[in-house]
Design a protein around this motif. Structure first.
Motif, PDB file in Angstrom:
ATOM      1  N   ALA A   1       0.834  -1.195   0.000  1.00  0.00           N
ATOM      2  CA  ALA A   1       0.000   0.000   0.000  1.00  0.00           C
ATOM      3  C   ALA A   1       0.873   1.249   0.000  1.00  0.00           C
ATOM      4  CB  ALA A   1      -0.918   0.012   1.226  1.00  0.00           C
ATOM      5  N   HIS A   2       0.462   2.228  -0.794  1.00  0.00           N
ATOM      6  CA  HIS A   2       1.186   3.489  -0.907  1.00  0.00           C
ATOM      7  C   HIS A   2       0.172   4.618  -1.060  1.00  0.00           C
ATOM      8  CE1 HIS A   2       5.035   1.399  -1.687  1.00  0.00           C
ATOM      9  NE2 HIS A   2       4.283   0.547  -2.365  1.00  0.00           N
ATOM     10  N   PRO A   3       0.568   5.874  -0.781  1.00  0.00           N
ATOM     11  CA  PRO A   3      -0.344   6.989  -1.054  1.00  0.00           C
ATOM     12  C   PRO A   3      -0.787   6.960  -2.515  1.00  0.00           C
ATOM     13  CG  PRO A   3       1.506   7.737   0.266  1.00  0.00           C
ATOM     14  CD  PRO A   3       1.829   6.327  -0.145  1.00  0.00           C
ATOM     15  N   THR A   4      -2.083   7.100  -2.732  1.00  0.00           N
ATOM     16  CA  THR A   4      -2.630   7.001  -4.081  1.00  0.00           C
ATOM     17  C   THR A   4      -2.005   8.023  -5.017  1.00  0.00           C
ATOM     18  OG1 THR A   4      -4.722   6.187  -3.180  1.00  0.00           O
ATOM     19  CG2 THR A   4      -4.768   7.027  -5.430  1.00  0.00           C
ATOM     20  N   ASP A   5      -1.749   9.247  -4.498  1.00  0.00           N
ATOM     21  CA  ASP A   5      -1.212  10.283  -5.379  1.00  0.00           C
ATOM     22  C   ASP A   5       0.240  10.027  -5.774  1.00  0.00           C
ATOM     23  OD1 ASP A   5      -0.021  10.897  -2.982  1.00  0.00           O
ATOM     24  OD2 ASP A   5      -0.902  12.888  -2.795  1.00  0.00           O
ATOM     25  N   GLU A   6       0.893   9.055  -5.115  1.00  0.00           N
ATOM     26  CA  GLU A   6       2.230   8.658  -5.549  1.00  0.00           C
ATOM     27  C   GLU A   6       2.172   7.592  -6.641  1.00  0.00           C
ATOM     28  OE1 GLU A   6       4.606   7.400  -2.264  1.00  0.00           O
ATOM     29  OE2 GLU A   6       4.499   9.336  -1.220  1.00  0.00           O
ATOM     30  N   LEU A   7       1.094   6.818  -6.660  1.00  0.00           N
ATOM     31  CA  LEU A   7       0.960   5.736  -7.620  1.00  0.00           C
ATOM     32  C   LEU A   7       0.262   6.164  -8.905  1.00  0.00           C
ATOM     33  CD1 LEU A   7      -0.066   2.835  -5.204  1.00  0.00           C
ATOM     34  CD2 LEU A   7       2.204   3.377  -6.089  1.00  0.00           C
ATOM     35  N   LEU A   8      -0.648   7.130  -8.781  1.00  0.00           N
ATOM     36  CA  LEU A   8      -1.376   7.654  -9.945  1.00  0.00           C
ATOM     37  C   LEU A   8      -1.147   9.156 -10.000  1.00  0.00           C
ATOM     38  CD1 LEU A   8      -4.789   5.768  -9.552  1.00  0.00           C
ATOM     39  CD2 LEU A   8      -2.935   5.209 -11.147  1.00  0.00           C
ATOM     40  N   ASP A   9      -0.544   9.654 -11.068  1.00  0.00           N
ATOM     41  CA  ASP A   9      -0.254  11.088 -11.119  1.00  0.00           C
ATOM     42  C   ASP A   9      -1.536  11.897 -11.297  1.00  0.00           C
ATOM     43  OD1 ASP A   9      -0.907  11.274 -13.923  1.00  0.00           O
ATOM     44  OD2 ASP A   9       1.110  10.591 -14.420  1.00  0.00           O
ATOM     45  N   ALA A  10      -1.429  13.200 -11.081  1.00  0.00           N
ATOM     46  CA  ALA A  10      -2.602  14.077 -11.076  1.00  0.00           C
ATOM     47  C   ALA A  10      -3.351  14.022 -12.395  1.00  0.00           C
ATOM     48  CB  ALA A  10      -2.184  15.508 -10.754  1.00  0.00           C
TER      49      ALA A  10
END
Length: 312
Positions: free
Chosen positions: A153-162
């Motif tokens: 699990a990782h912060p979503t905004d690190e895995l999917l860019d804006a």
């Protein structure tokens, strides 16, 4: 949790639960065991759902999961149904310090076959673990959530860019109201295109036949804090807050929502709403799988009305 497209719970129909300040529930964050958190959640939240106890549900649920649960319990109460208990089985986890994502089979009281379930838990400021997002997943997509066995699990905004989050948010909403499909962004899926969007099309046609028009607009969107990262992509939760505006198409006439309209039951209403303008606030949660390259897929979703407002 209450089980329709998801799992839920609540207090008196039409009444939000009081701000609950219970003792911290679940193991502490230090060295916590997510399986123990889930087991304790099953016992406590299942009992709260069956009892329709909103304050106890608010101990173990927050955010869109709690909103969905409140709607489900109101609907069950007004339909004179008792919600079934549930228990997760064979759970797998993608874990970080502040949140974790889980996929499991869910055994539901009175049902022969377990359902497939995915959830997102967050840790509150006082150390409690709470379910924040939740969807049921169709059997044919269980393999996609099984990838959690190899996930972190990782912060979503690190895995999917804006840019990708924005594109997916817009496409999910557009497709939810049967808009033109951009399958380079989001692949077709039965749960989104053939169920939610098809239901919207039928609903708008029914409203037109009753001399009313309904328009839906997106008012807010948010990705869950954590997502699961596996070899074959990212699995995360997207929440859309939308508002339906209903007006009559006859000059001088009021719009009317009357029983047994599902949105009335979900908001705890037993009588018709009649006004110049009726607005229905909704919360929708989508479980989205996004590969590194190629279109994403919606694996599951929930949709619940949370509030009805009448304006003369």
């Amino acid at each position: 949790m209450v089980l329709f497209l998801a799992v839920a719970g609540c207090a008196d129909p039409g009444t939000e639960p009081a701000a609950a300040r219970p003792e911290p529930a679940g193991p502490s964050a230090a060295g916590f065991d997510p399986a123990a958190v889930l087991a304790e959640f099953d016992t406590a939240d299942s009992a709260a759902s069956k009892a329709g106890d909103g304050e106890k549900l608010a101990v173990w649920e927050t955010g869109p999961a709690l909103q969905n649960s409140l709607a489900g319990v109101k609907r069950a109460r007004l339909s004179k149904r008792v919600l079934p208990g549930f228990k997760h089985q064979d759970a797998v986890f993608a874990v970080s310090e502040s949140c974790f994502v889980t996929a499991a089979r869910m055994a539901v009281d009175g049902e022969d076959r377990p359902r497939a379930d995915a959830g997102h838990f967050v840790r509150s400021a006082d150390g409690r673990w709470q379910l924040s997002h939740h969807v049921m997943v169709s059997d044919e997509l269980v393999a996609a959530t099984g990838a959690f066995r190899r996930a972190t699990a990782h912060p979503t905004d690190e895995l999917l860019d804006a840019a990708r989050r924005t594109a997916l948010t817009g496409e999910v909403f557009n497709r939810s109201i049967a808009g033109p499909a951009d399958t380079t962004v989001l692949a077709r899926s039965a749960v989104l295109d053939d169920q939610l969007a098809a239901g919207w099309s039928i609903y708008t046609q029914q409203m037109e036949a009753a001399s009313m028009r309904v328009d839906r607009r997106l008012t807010a969107s948010e990705w869950a804090p954590c997502a699961a990262k596996a070899d074959d992509g990212v699995v995360g939760f997207l929440t859309l807050n939308v508002v339906d505006t209903i007006v009559s198409t006859r000059d001088g006439a009021d719009a009317v929502l009357a029983p047994p309209a599902p949105d009335l039951l979900a908001t705890g209403r037993t009588t018709a709403v009649k006004a110049h303008t009726i607005t229905v606030s909704r919360v929708e949660v989508f479980l989205v799988k996004a590969p590194q390259d190629g279109p994403a897929t919606v694996l599951g979703l929930t949709d619940a009305a949370t509030e009805i407002t009448a304006t003369d």
